[in-house]
Scaffold this motif. Structure first.
Motif, PDB file in Angstrom:
ATOM      1  N   PRO A  29       7.400 -45.931  29.089  1.00  0.00           N
ATOM      2  CA  PRO A  29       7.502 -44.896  30.117  1.00  0.00           C
ATOM      3  C   PRO A  29       6.647 -43.671  29.765  1.00  0.00           C
ATOM      4  CG  PRO A  29       9.407 -44.828  28.687  1.00  0.00           C
ATOM      5  CD  PRO A  29       8.576 -46.005  28.253  1.00  0.00           C
ATOM      6  N   VAL A  30       6.473 -42.762  30.716  1.00  0.00           N
ATOM      7  CA  VAL A  30       5.639 -41.585  30.500  1.00  0.00           C
ATOM      8  C   VAL A  30       6.371 -40.321  30.943  1.00  0.00           C
ATOM      9  CG1 VAL A  30       3.466 -42.830  30.733  1.00  0.00           C
ATOM     10  CG2 VAL A  30       4.505 -41.827  32.748  1.00  0.00           C
ATOM     11  N   ASN A  31       5.883 -39.200  30.442  1.00  0.00           N
ATOM     12  CA  ASN A  31       6.352 -37.890  30.891  1.00  0.00           C
ATOM     13  C   ASN A  31       5.194 -36.906  30.781  1.00  0.00           C
ATOM     14  OD1 ASN A  31       6.163 -37.411  28.148  1.00  0.00           O
ATOM     15  ND2 ASN A  31       8.356 -37.163  27.819  1.00  0.00           N
ATOM     16  N   LYS A  32       5.429 -35.667  31.160  1.00  0.00           N
ATOM     17  CA  LYS A  32       4.346 -34.679  31.152  1.00  0.00           C
ATOM     18  C   LYS A  32       3.846 -34.396  29.743  1.00  0.00           C
ATOM     19  CE  LYS A  32       5.353 -32.184  35.398  1.00  0.00           C
ATOM     20  NZ  LYS A  32       5.815 -30.924  35.970  1.00  0.00           N
ATOM     21  N   LEU A  33       4.761 -34.356  28.767  1.00  0.00           N
ATOM     22  CA  LEU A  33       4.354 -34.087  27.385  1.00  0.00           C
ATOM     23  C   LEU A  33       3.379 -35.152  26.900  1.00  0.00           C
ATOM     24  CD1 LEU A  33       4.729 -32.249  24.929  1.00  0.00           C
ATOM     25  CD2 LEU A  33       6.592 -33.750  24.211  1.00  0.00           C
ATOM     26  N   THR A  34       3.659 -36.407  27.228  1.00  0.00           N
ATOM     27  CA  THR A  34       2.759 -37.497  26.862  1.00  0.00           C
ATOM     28  C   THR A  34       1.390 -37.294  27.521  1.00  0.00           C
ATOM     29  OG1 THR A  34       4.635 -39.001  26.699  1.00  0.00           O
ATOM     30  CG2 THR A  34       2.461 -40.006  26.858  1.00  0.00           C
ATOM     31  N   TYR A  35       1.395 -36.925  28.804  1.00  0.00           N
ATOM     32  CA  TYR A  35       0.138 -36.720  29.523  1.00  0.00           C
ATOM     33  C   TYR A  35      -0.690 -35.619  28.866  1.00  0.00           C
ATOM     34  CZ  TYR A  35      -3.212 -35.314  33.027  1.00  0.00           C
ATOM     35  OH  TYR A  35      -4.377 -34.966  33.664  1.00  0.00           O
ATOM     36  N   TYR A  36      -0.067 -34.471  28.584  1.00  0.00           N
ATOM     37  CA  TYR A  36      -0.818 -33.359  28.005  1.00  0.00           C
ATOM     38  C   TYR A  36      -1.323 -33.693  26.605  1.00  0.00           C
ATOM     39  CZ  TYR A  36       0.754 -30.625  31.976  1.00  0.00           C
ATOM     40  OH  TYR A  36       0.978 -30.172  33.245  1.00  0.00           O
ATOM     41  N   THR A  37      -0.558 -34.485  25.857  1.00  0.00           N
ATOM     42  CA  THR A  37      -1.007 -34.928  24.533  1.00  0.00           C
ATOM     43  C   THR A  37      -2.217 -35.849  24.676  1.00  0.00           C
ATOM     44  OG1 THR A  37       1.253 -34.746  23.704  1.00  0.00           O
ATOM     45  CG2 THR A  37      -0.283 -36.055  22.400  1.00  0.00           C
ATOM     46  N   LEU A  38      -2.168 -36.778  25.641  1.00  0.00           N
ATOM     47  CA  LEU A  38      -3.313 -37.666  25.896  1.00  0.00           C
ATOM     48  C   LEU A  38      -4.548 -36.866  26.302  1.00  0.00           C
ATOM     49  CD1 LEU A  38      -1.593 -40.588  27.846  1.00  0.00           C
ATOM     50  CD2 LEU A  38      -2.530 -40.675  25.523  1.00  0.00           C
ATOM     51  N   ARG A  39      -4.346 -35.795  27.076  1.00  0.00           N
ATOM     52  CA  ARG A  39      -5.483 -34.950  27.492  1.00  0.00           C
ATOM     53  C   ARG A  39      -6.153 -34.295  26.287  1.00  0.00           C
ATOM     54  NH1 ARG A  39      -8.059 -34.831  32.182  1.00  0.00           N
ATOM     55  NH2 ARG A  39      -8.486 -32.687  31.665  1.00  0.00           N
ATOM     56  N   VAL A  40      -5.348 -33.855  25.314  1.00  0.00           N
ATOM     57  CA  VAL A  40      -5.930 -33.270  24.097  1.00  0.00           C
ATOM     58  C   VAL A  40      -6.740 -34.339  23.358  1.00  0.00           C
ATOM     59  CG1 VAL A  40      -5.410 -32.264  21.831  1.00  0.00           C
ATOM     60  CG2 VAL A  40      -4.167 -31.479  23.845  1.00  0.00           C
ATOM     61  N   LEU A  41      -6.189 -35.544  23.246  1.00  0.00           N
ATOM     62  CA  LEU A  41      -6.915 -36.644  22.582  1.00  0.00           C
ATOM     63  C   LEU A  41      -8.218 -36.944  23.320  1.00  0.00           C
ATOM     64  CD1 LEU A  41      -3.988 -39.103  21.800  1.00  0.00           C
ATOM     65  CD2 LEU A  41      -5.198 -37.636  20.184  1.00  0.00           C
ATOM     66  N   GLN A  42      -8.173 -36.889  24.647  1.00  0.00           N
ATOM     67  CA  GLN A  42      -9.363 -37.155  25.450  1.00  0.00           C
ATOM     68  C   GLN A  42     -10.406 -36.052  25.250  1.00  0.00           C
ATOM     69  OE1 GLN A  42      -8.913 -36.840  29.756  1.00  0.00           O
ATOM     70  NE2 GLN A  42     -10.098 -38.716  30.018  1.00  0.00           N
ATOM     71  N   ARG A  43      -9.961 -34.800  25.233  1.00  0.00           N
ATOM     72  CA  ARG A  43     -10.871 -33.661  25.088  1.00  0.00           C
ATOM     73  C   ARG A  43     -11.639 -33.734  23.767  1.00  0.00           C
ATOM     74  NH1 ARG A  43      -7.373 -29.944  26.875  1.00  0.00           N
ATOM     75  NH2 ARG A  43      -6.689 -29.227  24.846  1.00  0.00           N
ATOM     76  N   TYR A  44     -11.015 -34.265  22.720  1.00  0.00           N
ATOM     77  CA  TYR A  44     -11.662 -34.362  21.416  1.00  0.00           C
ATOM     78  C   TYR A  44     -12.300 -35.722  21.166  1.00  0.00           C
ATOM     79  CZ  TYR A  44      -9.989 -29.779  20.116  1.00  0.00           C
ATOM     80  OH  TYR A  44      -9.778 -28.427  20.065  1.00  0.00           O
ATOM     81  N   GLY A  45     -12.353 -36.582  22.187  1.00  0.00           N
ATOM     82  CA  GLY A  45     -13.098 -37.829  22.081  1.00  0.00           C
ATOM     83  C   GLY A  45     -12.383 -38.967  21.374  1.00  0.00           C
ATOM     84  N   TYR A  46     -11.071 -38.887  21.225  1.00  0.00           N
ATOM     85  CA  TYR A  46     -10.346 -39.987  20.576  1.00  0.00           C
ATOM     86  C   TYR A  46     -10.012 -41.100  21.564  1.00  0.00           C
ATOM     87  CZ  TYR A  46      -9.839 -37.319  16.297  1.00  0.00           C
ATOM     88  OH  TYR A  46     -10.096 -36.637  15.141  1.00  0.00           O
ATOM     89  N   GLN A 108       1.464 -21.526  25.359  1.00  0.00           N
ATOM     90  CA  GLN A 108       0.328 -21.602  26.277  1.00  0.00           C
ATOM     91  C   GLN A 108      -0.082 -23.049  26.557  1.00  0.00           C
ATOM     92  OE1 GLN A 108      -2.842 -19.032  24.876  1.00  0.00           O
ATOM     93  NE2 GLN A 108      -1.392 -17.407  24.389  1.00  0.00           N
ATOM     94  N   GLY A 109       0.828 -23.993  26.316  1.00  0.00           N
ATOM     95  CA  GLY A 109       0.549 -25.391  26.619  1.00  0.00           C
ATOM     96  C   GLY A 109       0.318 -26.224  25.362  1.00  0.00           C
ATOM     97  N   VAL A 110       0.090 -27.518  25.568  1.00  0.00           N
ATOM     98  CA  VAL A 110      -0.176 -28.436  24.460  1.00  0.00           C
ATOM     99  C   VAL A 110      -1.647 -28.302  24.073  1.00  0.00           C
ATOM    100  CG1 VAL A 110      -0.201 -30.867  23.761  1.00  0.00           C
ATOM    101  CG2 VAL A 110       1.607 -30.017  25.267  1.00  0.00           C
TER     102      VAL A 110
END
Length: 130
Positions: A29-46, A108-110
């Motif tokens: 399952p997913v939630n917003k915390l998971t989404y914002y964590t994935l966005r950080v991983l995406q922003r840094y190219g992981y 200020q967010g994840v």
């Protein structure tokens, strides 16, 4: 097997998929915390693209893997960290300086520990990746 902690579950699924060399992983399952964590991983190219699929049961994410993750995992318990303490936590969880990220949930967010140090704010440790 779905654990109670949705973020931990997602990170472990990513790690297992990377170990066996998969190109993508379905996270549910997913939630917003998971989404914002994935966005950080995406922003840094992981990780690559993150696609949300609404299946009527809370949804799921399909995450493209780029094969750049050596280790990823949740930090349990979720320690509160002051801005000045971030360096000590880097030494504890990351293999070397300038390698990897700590992911924090701040007022200020994840964000990554790099951004938190720039903004001079602390938060709660969520995960590490390198």
């Amino acid at each position: 097997m779905v654990m109670l902690d949705i973020l931990s579950n997602a990170l472990i699924e990513i790690k297992n998929a990377e170990v066996v060399g998969k190109r993508q992983v379905v996270i549910w399952p997913v939630n917003k915390l998971t989404y914002y964590t994935l966005r950080v991983l995406q922003r840094y190219g992981y990780v690559g693209e993150i696609e949300y699929i609404d299946d009527g049961r809370g949804g799921k994410y399909i995450v493209q893997l780029l094969g750049k993750i050596n280790d990823i995992g949740p930090i349990k318990p979720r320690y509160p960290v002051k801005y000045r303490e971030i360096v000590q936590w880097e030494q504890k969880f990351l293999p070397a300086r300038q390698i990897g990220l700590l992911i924090l949930s701040t007022s200020q967010g994840v964000m990554s520990h790099v951004e938190a140090k720039e903004r001079k704010i602390g938060g709660v440790l969520l995960a590490y990746v390198y």
